[in-house]
Design an enzyme around this catalytic site. Structure first.
Site, PDB file in Angstrom:
ATOM      1  N   HIS A  99      -2.295  -2.239  -6.608  1.00  0.00           N
ATOM      2  CA  HIS A  99      -2.258  -1.028  -7.403  1.00  0.00           C
ATOM      3  C   HIS A  99      -3.801  -1.946  -7.691  1.00  0.00           C
ATOM      4  O   HIS A  99      -4.361  -2.524  -7.954  1.00  0.00           O
ATOM      5  CB  HIS A  99      -1.607  -1.700  -8.526  1.00  0.00           C
ATOM      6  CG  HIS A  99      -1.042  -0.221  -9.591  1.00  0.00           C
ATOM      7  ND1 HIS A  99      -2.460  -0.203 -10.524  1.00  0.00           N
ATOM      8  CD2 HIS A  99       0.365   0.697  -9.492  1.00  0.00           C
ATOM      9  CE1 HIS A  99      -2.439   1.008 -11.104  1.00  0.00           C
ATOM     10  NE2 HIS A  99      -0.576   1.575 -10.187  1.00  0.00           N
TER      11      HIS A  99
ATOM     12  N   ASP B 282       7.401   0.540  -7.928  1.00  0.00           N
ATOM     13  CA  ASP B 282       8.114   1.530  -6.149  1.00  0.00           C
ATOM     14  C   ASP B 282       8.695   0.246  -5.783  1.00  0.00           C
ATOM     15  O   ASP B 282       9.718   0.552  -4.263  1.00  0.00           O
ATOM     16  CB  ASP B 282       7.252   2.235  -5.476  1.00  0.00           C
ATOM     17  CG  ASP B 282       6.778   3.028  -6.236  1.00  0.00           C
ATOM     18  OD1 ASP B 282       7.291   3.935  -6.485  1.00  0.00           O
ATOM     19  OD2 ASP B 282       4.880   3.505  -6.004  1.00  0.00           O
TER      20      ASP B 282
HETATM   21  N1  ACO Z   1      -0.491  -4.663   2.008  1.00  0.00           N
HETATM   22  C1  ACO Z   1      -1.539  -5.655   2.807  1.00  0.00           C
HETATM   23  N2  ACO Z   1      -2.312  -5.231   2.580  1.00  0.00           N
HETATM   24  C2  ACO Z   1      -3.373  -4.538   1.073  1.00  0.00           C
HETATM   25  C3  ACO Z   1      -2.024  -3.488   0.705  1.00  0.00           C
HETATM   26  C4  ACO Z   1      -0.696  -3.708   1.141  1.00  0.00           C
HETATM   27  N3  ACO Z   1       0.129  -3.287   0.302  1.00  0.00           N
HETATM   28  N4  ACO Z   1      -2.759  -3.351  -0.980  1.00  0.00           N
HETATM   29  C5  ACO Z   1      -3.850  -3.622  -0.720  1.00  0.00           C
HETATM   30  N5  ACO Z   1      -4.601  -4.441   0.562  1.00  0.00           N
HETATM   31  C6  ACO Z   1      -5.046  -5.878   0.948  1.00  0.00           C
HETATM   32  C7  ACO Z   1      -5.964  -3.887   1.430  1.00  0.00           C
HETATM   33  O1  ACO Z   1      -6.069  -4.340   2.811  1.00  0.00           O
HETATM   34  C8  ACO Z   1      -7.788  -4.516   1.013  1.00  0.00           C
HETATM   35  O2  ACO Z   1      -8.112  -6.072   1.647  1.00  0.00           O
HETATM   36  P1  ACO Z   1      -9.216  -6.365   2.040  1.00  0.00           P
HETATM   37  O3  ACO Z   1     -10.214  -6.587   1.018  1.00  0.00           O
HETATM   38  O4  ACO Z   1      -8.828  -7.786   3.054  1.00  0.00           O
HETATM   39  O5  ACO Z   1     -10.350  -5.084   2.486  1.00  0.00           O
HETATM   40  C9  ACO Z   1      -7.818  -5.237  -0.590  1.00  0.00           C
HETATM   41  O6  ACO Z   1      -5.632  -5.631  -0.191  1.00  0.00           O
HETATM   42  C10 ACO Z   1      -7.793  -4.465  -1.671  1.00  0.00           C
HETATM   43  O7  ACO Z   1      -7.236  -3.108  -1.110  1.00  0.00           O
HETATM   44  P2  ACO Z   1      -7.590  -1.252  -1.413  1.00  0.00           P
HETATM   45  O8  ACO Z   1      -6.836  -0.692  -0.891  1.00  0.00           O
HETATM   46  O9  ACO Z   1      -8.251  -1.660  -0.975  1.00  0.00           O
HETATM   47  O10 ACO Z   1      -6.592  -1.532  -3.011  1.00  0.00           O
HETATM   48  P3  ACO Z   1      -7.109   0.432  -3.940  1.00  0.00           P
HETATM   49  O11 ACO Z   1      -7.551  -0.165  -5.108  1.00  0.00           O
HETATM   50  O12 ACO Z   1      -7.818   0.848  -3.119  1.00  0.00           O
HETATM   51  O13 ACO Z   1      -4.977   0.597  -2.894  1.00  0.00           O
HETATM   52  C11 ACO Z   1      -3.266   0.839  -3.810  1.00  0.00           C
HETATM   53  C12 ACO Z   1      -4.288   0.470  -3.926  1.00  0.00           C
HETATM   54  C13 ACO Z   1      -3.409   2.555  -2.930  1.00  0.00           C
HETATM   55  C14 ACO Z   1      -2.043   0.798  -4.398  1.00  0.00           C
HETATM   56  C15 ACO Z   1      -3.271  -0.563  -1.989  1.00  0.00           C
HETATM   57  O14 ACO Z   1      -2.982  -1.219  -2.652  1.00  0.00           O
HETATM   58  C16 ACO Z   1      -1.948   0.120  -1.162  1.00  0.00           C
HETATM   59  O15 ACO Z   1      -2.025   1.039   0.316  1.00  0.00           O
HETATM   60  N6  ACO Z   1      -0.162  -0.434  -1.766  1.00  0.00           N
HETATM   61  C17 ACO Z   1       0.994  -0.299  -0.856  1.00  0.00           C
HETATM   62  C18 ACO Z   1       1.388   1.262  -1.255  1.00  0.00           C
HETATM   63  C19 ACO Z   1       2.026   1.229  -2.737  1.00  0.00           C
HETATM   64  O16 ACO Z   1       2.671   0.921  -2.954  1.00  0.00           O
HETATM   65  N7  ACO Z   1       1.460   2.412  -3.625  1.00  0.00           N
HETATM   66  C20 ACO Z   1       2.278   2.254  -4.580  1.00  0.00           C
HETATM   67  C21 ACO Z   1       0.706   2.328  -5.770  1.00  0.00           C
HETATM   68  S1  ACO Z   1       2.566   2.884  -7.636  1.00  0.00           S
HETATM   69  C22 ACO Z   1       2.624   4.345  -7.994  1.00  0.00           C
HETATM   70  O17 ACO Z   1       1.414   5.220  -7.228  1.00  0.00           O
HETATM   71  C23 ACO Z   1       3.409   4.023  -8.568  1.00  0.00           C
END
Ligand code: ACO
Length: 431
Positions: free
Chosen positions: A313, A371
């Site tokens: 998140h 979720d």
């Molecule tokens: N699985 C694997 N790796 C992940 C995940 C994940 N779900 N989420 C983040 N990471 C990793 C990224 O690859 C990144 O790694 P790095 O630093 O080595 O490059 C690091 O964690 C940071 O991730 P970002 O994408 O920069 O984080 P951001 O804050 O932009 O994204 C998000 C947040 C979009 C929610 C992300 O965690 C994600 O895609 N999660 C899966 C989708 C999800 O569950 N969304 C629901 C959100 S809650 C809602 O809307 C109700």
């Protein structure tokens, strides 16, 4: 917001004069540096794609402490609201700032429940869609179309219009979501029954048919209500910011909320519940718990493009408090339905355990979000996977409206207009 004694000073290595920037304090949470005059003072913009460090507004509605894993609606912890209030109490709180007293509660419940029916033309509009249309595509259309039906509540600058639009949207969203579902499965629409609770009425419109009486199961009713409470608002997330930005042009409330529905659809946002359940089903098909290790390795491989859906998140760097409550609800619903040994729930818990102990997730502070379990609850209740995000939209409608109304009443409100760092071709002549 309160001006802090602290001031920020911005200096430049090229000798340009230093600039003092005011700092404001909120009730809780980080202070903000006011950069509104920066361009006038320096001719420079700030650069913050994704709003990593930018507060786009002041708000008194919802507060998240991402490190603690805390969520407050108008100051009240989500755990207490989920325990002691129902969704309509929560709506009242989000819209008006305080929980209702007994009379206000009765009046508000009646007001919302008395306006659940939609204009009969709505079903003819719905007929224009293919039966296999995604419910979020249908809902984006239906919510936007409300502005064509309710002409007396489309002036967003008029507080009375905004109030009427708010009640219409909260009252009618369950009817529209259920209609989108019934249309997809080819069953007759069920007209709302206003003597039922908000969640009970929704369950009946979803799963009842004109052929027999539908008896609302109180455990499922409570579970649906809790799903609504947990999704009701979440400060300046992508869809809420979309609603604010869209509404800032002065467009009507129905159009602004339709923009929120469209934004919510994305798999990085509201679409994640659908994506999380599809992911669990795929792992199950691959071989279930025995294949979890292999799946987690794919997630950790940056070249695979696979993410652990329902994890991570932007704000929570701890367990999402909604995920805990949702896991509790999941247990209750599965027990009620005799599905305690549901393989997907077992798979989800095993996957969560592996991820919470794995350095990849621990070091990046990736925890389950709301979720991760909400899909399992909804699937057990009988909600088709394609409709999960539609139910999220139904629940979030009140948050979007509360935020839109707060923006319209804010004396500092301006049309939203981000700036950019232009990196394209400089002026040139056509040969
Ligand atoms: N699985 C694997 N790796 C992940 C995940 C994940 N779900 N989420 C983040 N990471 C990793 C990224 O690859 C990144 O790694 P790095 O630093 O080595 O490059 C690091 O964690 C940071 O991730 P970002 O994408 O920069 O984080 P951001 O804050 O932009 O994204 C998000 C947040 C979009 C929610 C992300 O965690 C994600 O895609 N999660 C899966 C989708 C999800 O569950 N969304 C629901 C959100 S809650 C809602 O809307 C109700």
């Amino acid at each position: 917001m309160k001006l802090s004694d602290n001031k920020a000073k911005l200096s430049f290595s090229n000798g340009s004069p230093e600039v003092d920037l005011p700092v404001y304090q909120g009730t809780i949470g980080p202070d903000v540096i006011d950069i509104r005059k920066l361009y006038a003072q320096t001719g420079q913009f700030t650069y913050d794609p994704g709003f990593m460090s930018t507060a786009s507004c002041q708000s008194a509605i919802t507060y998240i402490d991402g490190d603690k894993g805390e969520l407050l609606y108008r100051g009240y912890p989500i755990e207490q609201l989920a325990e002691k209030c129902d969704y309509l109490d929560t709506c009242y709180l989000l819209l008006k700032g305080e929980l209702p007293d007994a009379t206000q509660r009765k009046d508000f419940h009646k007001l919302v429940l008395d306006h659940t029916m939609v204009n009969e033309q709505m079903q003819f509009f719905l007929r224009g869609f293919r039966r296999d249309a995604h419910p979020m595509a249908v809902l984006t259309g239906l919510v936007g179309a409300m502005s064509a039906f309710y002409h007396d509540s489309i002036d967003v600058h008029n507080a009375e219009h905004r109030d009427i639009a708010a009640i219409r949207l909260i009252s009618k969203m369950p009817t529209l979501v259920a209609m989108a579902h019934k249309y997809g499965v080819g069953q007759p629409y069920m007209y709302p029954r206003n003597e039922l609770s908000y969640a009970g009425n929704f369950l009946r419109m979803m799963f009842g048919t004109p052929c027999e009486d539908y008896k609302v199961n109180p455990v499922l009713e409570r579970a649906m209500d809790r799903i609504f409470i947990l999704h009701a608002d979440h400060e300046q997330n992508a869809s809420t910011s979309t609603v604010r930005l869209c509404g800032s042009s002065g467009t009507n409330p129905f159009a602004a909320i339709a923009a929120g529905v469209a934004c919510l659809w994305g798999p990085a946002h509201g679409g994640a519940n659908e994506a999380a359940l599809n992911m669990l089903e795929d792992i199950q098909k691959m071989g279930g718990i025995a294949k979890l290790g292999e799946f987690v390795e794919r997630v950790k491989d940056k070249n695979s493009g696979v993410r652990l859906m329902g994890f991570g998140h932007r704000v929570y760097k701890n367990y999402d408090p909604r995920a805990k409550l949702m896991q509790e609800t999941c247990n209750e619903v599965l027990t009620e339905l005799g599905l305690e040994n549901d393989p997907l729930f077992a798979l989800a818990k095993a996957l969560e355990k592996i991820a919470l102990e794995d350095d990849y997730f621990v070091s990046r502070k990736l925890y389950p979000n709301v979720d991760f379990y909400s899909g399992i609850v909804q699937r057990a209740i009988g909600v088709p996977v394609k409709l999960f995000t539609g139910i999220f939209a139904l629940a979030r409608t009140v948050g979007w409206i509360a935020q839109l109304n707060e923006m319209m009443g804010d004396p500092e409100y301006k049309i939203g207009r981000p700036r950019q760092l232009y990196v394209g071709a400089a002026r040139r002549d056509v040969p």
